[in-house]
Every structure is written in C-alpha cells, then in structure tokens.
Design a protein around this motif. Structure first.
Motif, mmCIF file in Angstrom:
data_model
loop_
_atom_site.group_PDB
_atom_site.id
_atom_site.type_symbol
_atom_site.label_atom_id
_atom_site.label_comp_id
_atom_site.label_asym_id
_atom_site.label_seq_id
_atom_site.Cartn_x
_atom_site.Cartn_y
_atom_site.Cartn_z
ATOM 1 N N ALA A 42 0.841 -1.200 0.000
ATOM 2 C CA ALA A 42 0.000 0.000 0.000
ATOM 3 C C ALA A 42 0.874 1.246 0.000
ATOM 4 C CB ALA A 42 -0.921 -0.021 1.222
ATOM 5 N N ARG A 43 0.372 2.249 -0.639
ATOM 6 C CA ARG A 43 1.105 3.507 -0.677
ATOM 7 C C ARG A 43 1.025 4.172 0.692
ATOM 8 N NH1 ARG A 43 -0.024 7.280 -5.701
ATOM 9 N NH2 ARG A 43 0.914 5.420 -6.650
ATOM 10 N N VAL A 44 2.208 4.545 1.266
ATOM 11 C CA VAL A 44 2.284 5.101 2.623
ATOM 12 C C VAL A 44 2.343 6.606 2.548
ATOM 13 C CG1 VAL A 44 3.618 5.184 4.747
ATOM 14 C CG2 VAL A 44 3.455 3.058 3.458
ATOM 15 N N SER A 45 1.541 7.237 3.377
ATOM 16 C CA SER A 45 1.552 8.693 3.431
ATOM 17 C C SER A 45 2.848 9.187 4.083
ATOM 18 C CB SER A 45 0.354 9.189 4.237
ATOM 19 O OG SER A 45 0.444 10.584 4.450
ATOM 20 N N PRO A 46 3.495 10.200 3.527
ATOM 21 C CA PRO A 46 4.755 10.693 4.117
ATOM 22 C C PRO A 46 4.597 11.193 5.545
ATOM 23 C CG PRO A 46 4.420 11.546 1.890
ATOM 24 C CD PRO A 46 3.141 10.900 2.277
ATOM 25 N N GLY A 47 3.402 11.587 5.941
ATOM 26 C CA GLY A 47 3.211 12.125 7.286
ATOM 27 C C GLY A 47 2.772 11.104 8.300
ATOM 28 N N ASP A 48 2.825 9.833 7.998
ATOM 29 C CA ASP A 48 2.350 8.785 8.922
ATOM 30 C C ASP A 48 3.549 7.951 9.367
ATOM 31 O OD1 ASP A 48 1.117 6.848 10.344
ATOM 32 O OD2 ASP A 48 -0.336 6.281 8.800
ATOM 33 N N PRO A 49 4.245 8.326 10.478
ATOM 34 C CA PRO A 49 5.449 7.595 10.909
ATOM 35 C C PRO A 49 5.168 6.158 11.316
ATOM 36 C CG PRO A 49 4.774 9.183 12.574
ATOM 37 C CD PRO A 49 3.947 9.460 11.355
ATOM 38 N N ASP A 50 3.970 5.876 11.891
ATOM 39 C CA ASP A 50 3.659 4.502 12.288
ATOM 40 C C ASP A 50 3.545 3.597 11.068
ATOM 41 O OD1 ASP A 50 3.652 5.250 14.922
ATOM 42 O OD2 ASP A 50 1.491 5.643 14.980
ATOM 43 N N ALA A 51 2.916 4.114 10.039
ATOM 44 C CA ALA A 51 2.786 3.309 8.823
ATOM 45 C C ALA A 51 4.140 3.106 8.164
ATOM 46 C CB ALA A 51 1.817 3.991 7.856
ATOM 47 N N GLN A 52 4.990 4.138 8.225
ATOM 48 C CA GLN A 52 6.325 3.993 7.658
ATOM 49 C C GLN A 52 7.133 2.953 8.413
ATOM 50 O OE1 GLN A 52 7.921 7.942 7.760
ATOM 51 N NE2 GLN A 52 6.802 8.615 5.924
ATOM 52 N N ALA A 53 7.023 2.954 9.751
ATOM 53 C CA ALA A 53 7.762 1.980 10.563
ATOM 54 C C ALA A 53 7.293 0.557 10.266
ATOM 55 C CB ALA A 53 7.596 2.301 12.040
ATOM 56 N N ALA A 54 5.972 0.408 9.961
ATOM 57 C CA ALA A 54 5.440 -0.926 9.679
ATOM 58 C C ALA A 54 6.005 -1.498 8.396
ATOM 59 C CB ALA A 54 3.915 -0.870 9.614
ATOM 60 N N GLN A 55 6.453 -0.642 7.496
ATOM 61 C CA GLN A 55 7.000 -1.097 6.223
ATOM 62 C C GLN A 55 8.471 -1.513 6.320
ATOM 63 O OE1 GLN A 55 5.171 -1.487 3.455
ATOM 64 N NE2 GLN A 55 3.379 -0.894 4.662
ATOM 65 N N LEU A 56 9.138 -1.163 7.456
ATOM 66 C CA LEU A 56 10.550 -1.491 7.608
ATOM 67 C C LEU A 56 10.736 -2.986 7.837
ATOM 68 C CD1 LEU A 56 11.696 1.454 9.909
ATOM 69 C CD2 LEU A 56 12.038 1.234 7.449
ATOM 70 N N PRO A 57 11.835 -3.552 7.394
ATOM 71 C CA PRO A 57 12.095 -4.982 7.649
ATOM 72 C C PRO A 57 12.354 -5.221 9.130
ATOM 73 C CG PRO A 57 14.022 -3.933 6.686
ATOM 74 C CD PRO A 57 12.908 -2.917 6.610
ATOM 75 N N PRO A 58 12.130 -6.426 9.627
ATOM 76 C CA PRO A 58 12.368 -6.701 11.059
ATOM 77 C C PRO A 58 13.843 -6.528 11.410
ATOM 78 C CG PRO A 58 12.016 -8.737 9.832
ATOM 79 C CD PRO A 58 11.679 -7.625 8.899
ATOM 80 N N ALA A 59 14.102 -6.098 12.665
ATOM 81 C CA ALA A 59 15.480 -5.896 13.130
ATOM 82 C C ALA A 59 16.195 -7.238 13.238
ATOM 83 C CB ALA A 59 15.485 -5.202 14.485
ATOM 84 N N PRO A 60 17.461 -7.281 12.892
ATOM 85 C CA PRO A 60 18.203 -8.545 13.005
ATOM 86 C C PRO A 60 18.416 -8.926 14.460
ATOM 87 C CG PRO A 60 19.681 -6.743 12.459
ATOM 88 C CD PRO A 60 18.294 -6.186 12.369
ATOM 89 N N LYS A 61 18.592 -10.192 14.736
ATOM 90 C CA LYS A 61 18.846 -10.662 16.092
ATOM 91 C C LYS A 61 20.225 -10.206 16.547
ATOM 92 C CE LYS A 61 15.904 -14.768 15.864
ATOM 93 N NZ LYS A 61 15.851 -16.246 16.035
ATOM 94 N N ALA A 62 20.322 -9.835 17.851
ATOM 95 C CA ALA A 62 21.593 -9.375 18.397
ATOM 96 C C ALA A 62 22.612 -10.508 18.422
ATOM 97 C CB ALA A 62 21.393 -8.829 19.808
ATOM 98 N N ALA A 63 23.864 -10.159 18.167
ATOM 99 C CA ALA A 63 24.920 -11.171 18.193
ATOM 100 C C ALA A 63 25.164 -11.690 19.605
ATOM 101 C CB ALA A 63 26.204 -10.597 17.601
ATOM 102 N N PHE A 64 24.956 -10.822 20.619
ATOM 103 C CA PHE A 64 25.086 -11.237 22.012
ATOM 104 C C PHE A 64 24.216 -10.339 22.868
ATOM 105 C CE2 PHE A 64 28.202 -7.979 21.284
ATOM 106 C CZ PHE A 64 28.159 -7.189 22.423
ATOM 107 N N LYS A 65 23.951 -10.766 24.088
ATOM 108 C CA LYS A 65 23.086 -10.037 25.002
ATOM 109 C C LYS A 65 23.897 -9.515 26.178
ATOM 110 C CE LYS A 65 18.866 -10.449 27.768
ATOM 111 N NZ LYS A 65 17.784 -11.368 28.222
ATOM 112 N N ILE A 66 23.758 -8.224 26.455
ATOM 113 C CA ILE A 66 24.463 -7.611 27.583
ATOM 114 C C ILE A 66 23.646 -7.848 28.845
ATOM 115 C CG2 ILE A 66 25.348 -5.463 28.553
ATOM 116 C CD1 ILE A 66 25.698 -4.434 25.711
#
Length: 273
Positions: A42-66
C-alpha cells in the motif's frame, strides 16, 4: 563467391523490439522480488510515521546479550585509596552550598601527591578523612577532584602502649617490630590515618635511611614546619627503642624500617591506638 542478398529490416523496427524485450525483463525482475501470494504494498503517506515503521524490515537478532552489571568481588582486607588531583574545599555535606570544613591540598608538605581514603560515596561526591586538626576530621569533596582509585591489602597497626608496630598483609601479620613513640609532652596521636609517601636521601642521620609520611598530625607541635605531621622513620639512636622518646613520630631501627618500606605500598591505612 556469390552473396545471396536478403531483405534488410529497418533499424527503427530493431530498436522497438529491443526496447520491448527490456521492458518485459524489468517487469519479470520486479515480480521476482514480490513474495508469492502478496499484493502490491500500500502507498504510505509521508506524514504517517507509524505506517512507515510498519514497512521497515524486522530488526536482526543481536549477536550477544548484555547482562545486568555485577559488582566485582572485593577482598575482605582490601582498602581503596585515591590521589588528590586539585586543591579543593571540603564540605560538611555532599553539596557546594554546604559549610566548608577545610581545604584538601593536592600536594603534601614534602611536595608529593596527597593520598586520601574514601569513606563513603554519594552521587558525584566522596567523603574522605582530612589530614587536619583535630585528627579524624572528615569532609565531602567532588569526585572530579580525585584521581583514579587504587587498592592495597596491607595495614599498619601501631600499639603505643606496647610500643610495637605490626604490618598486616591479607589480614596476616608479616612483620612485628619494636618502636619508639612520642614522649609524654608530645604524644603520638591516636586514630585512623594513611601512609602518603616514602622519603629517602636525608642529609641527617636522625631520620635513618627511610621515612614514611603519614596524614597524622601532632596535636601539640602545631607550629612545626609543614604543620607537625607524624612520620614513621629510622633512627641514629637504636638503643632508645623501644621507648617513649620522640616528638610524636614513630621510630624504628634502621633494618626494620627498610624491611617495612619494602613490604608496604603507598595508600596503606595506618591505625595508631
């Protein structure tokens, strides 16, 4: 040799065919990037940060945990000391608006770096025992006025009544020697102090080969040069040891002071009782 001539296709038609093939290849490439079974994003409105964040790929898993911070284990006979970096006013409480109780100097009267023992910490302030009269005076100084912390596992105990010095290392007595202490009119002060420096090459044999400077101060000879600080030093009259023979300093036979200085690092706490 005879060449058979064929009909030559116009150049413009070849260009059109090539352009069509390129367009088809581009469409197929885009289609390969879209997961099967999914519809066009879907086309994302430039003024909708939540919708923009939903389009981002998932964060990679951390190499280690502090993990949570864990304080380092301290030896039961370990004492922390710190060098004084700058002259600073000591306060009655950990605040710049609190009453001043004295000035902590960066240098000793012998022009060596001053040493203090931290007693407590609060925010960015440290409580220390001041080398001031009356002995035992404490005050708060900013942490920034002190250098890095050091540690020792030694302790010196002077028993005035028994005229004996004991050096402890890791809680175990490694040296016991007789000493000379202050005469009745200039007694050796009691209390908790620290060894601040080691001095040698005296012009007079009176102090022996080595002297240990401490933060203890005579309560009677306050007009002495440097303020009447008590030292632990050798002697040119070993026959007077043990005895109450000094102006408040602690005298050892020369062989004993050499051995003590070899085993004792700067920052060692001193108890005179």
């Amino acid at each position: 040799m005879t060449l058979v001539a064929g009909r030559r296709r116009p150049r413009s038609r070849l260009l059109l065919v090539a352009a069509g093939l390129f367009a088809v290849a581009a469409i197929l490439a885009v289609a390969a990037l879209v997961p099967r079974g999914s519809s066009s994003p879907a086309r994302v409105s430039p003024g909708d940060p939540d919708a923009q964040a939903a389009q981002l790929p998932p964060a990679p898993k951390a190499a280690f945990k502090i993990g949570a911070p864990v304080p380092l284990a301290r030896h039961r006979d370990e004492t922390t000391w710190a060098a004084v970096r700058d002259d600073v006013v000591a306060r009655a409480a950990p605040s710049r608006s609190a009453r001043a109780v004295g000035t902590l100097r960066a240098l000793t009267p012998e022009a060596t770096t001053n040493i203090v023992l931290p007693l407590a910490r609060r925010h960015l302030w440290v409580k220390v025992r001041l080398p001031a009269l009356p002995n035992g005076t404490t005050g708060w100084v900013p942490r920034a006025a002190l250098g890095a912390y050091g540690t020792v596992r030694t302790r010196v105990i002077v028993d005035v009544a028994k005229r004996r010095l004991t050096l402890l290392k890791d809680g175990r007595a490694v040296l016991r020697v007789p000493v000379g202490v202050g005469a009745p009119d200039a007694p050796t002060p009691r209390g908790q102090f620290v060894v601040r420096n080691i001095l040698t090459r005296f012009s007079s044999k009176f102090y022996g080969p080595i002297a240990l400077g401490t933060s203890a101060r005579s309560e009677t000879l306050t007009d002495w040069p440097g303020g009447g600080y008590v030292g632990i030093h050798g002697t040119d009259e070993p026959g007077l040891i043990p005895g109450a023979v000094s102006h408040g300093c602690i005298r050892l036979r020369n062989a004993d002071i050499v051995r003590l200085a070899r085993e004792l690092p700067i920052g060692t706490p001193l108890t005179i009782r």
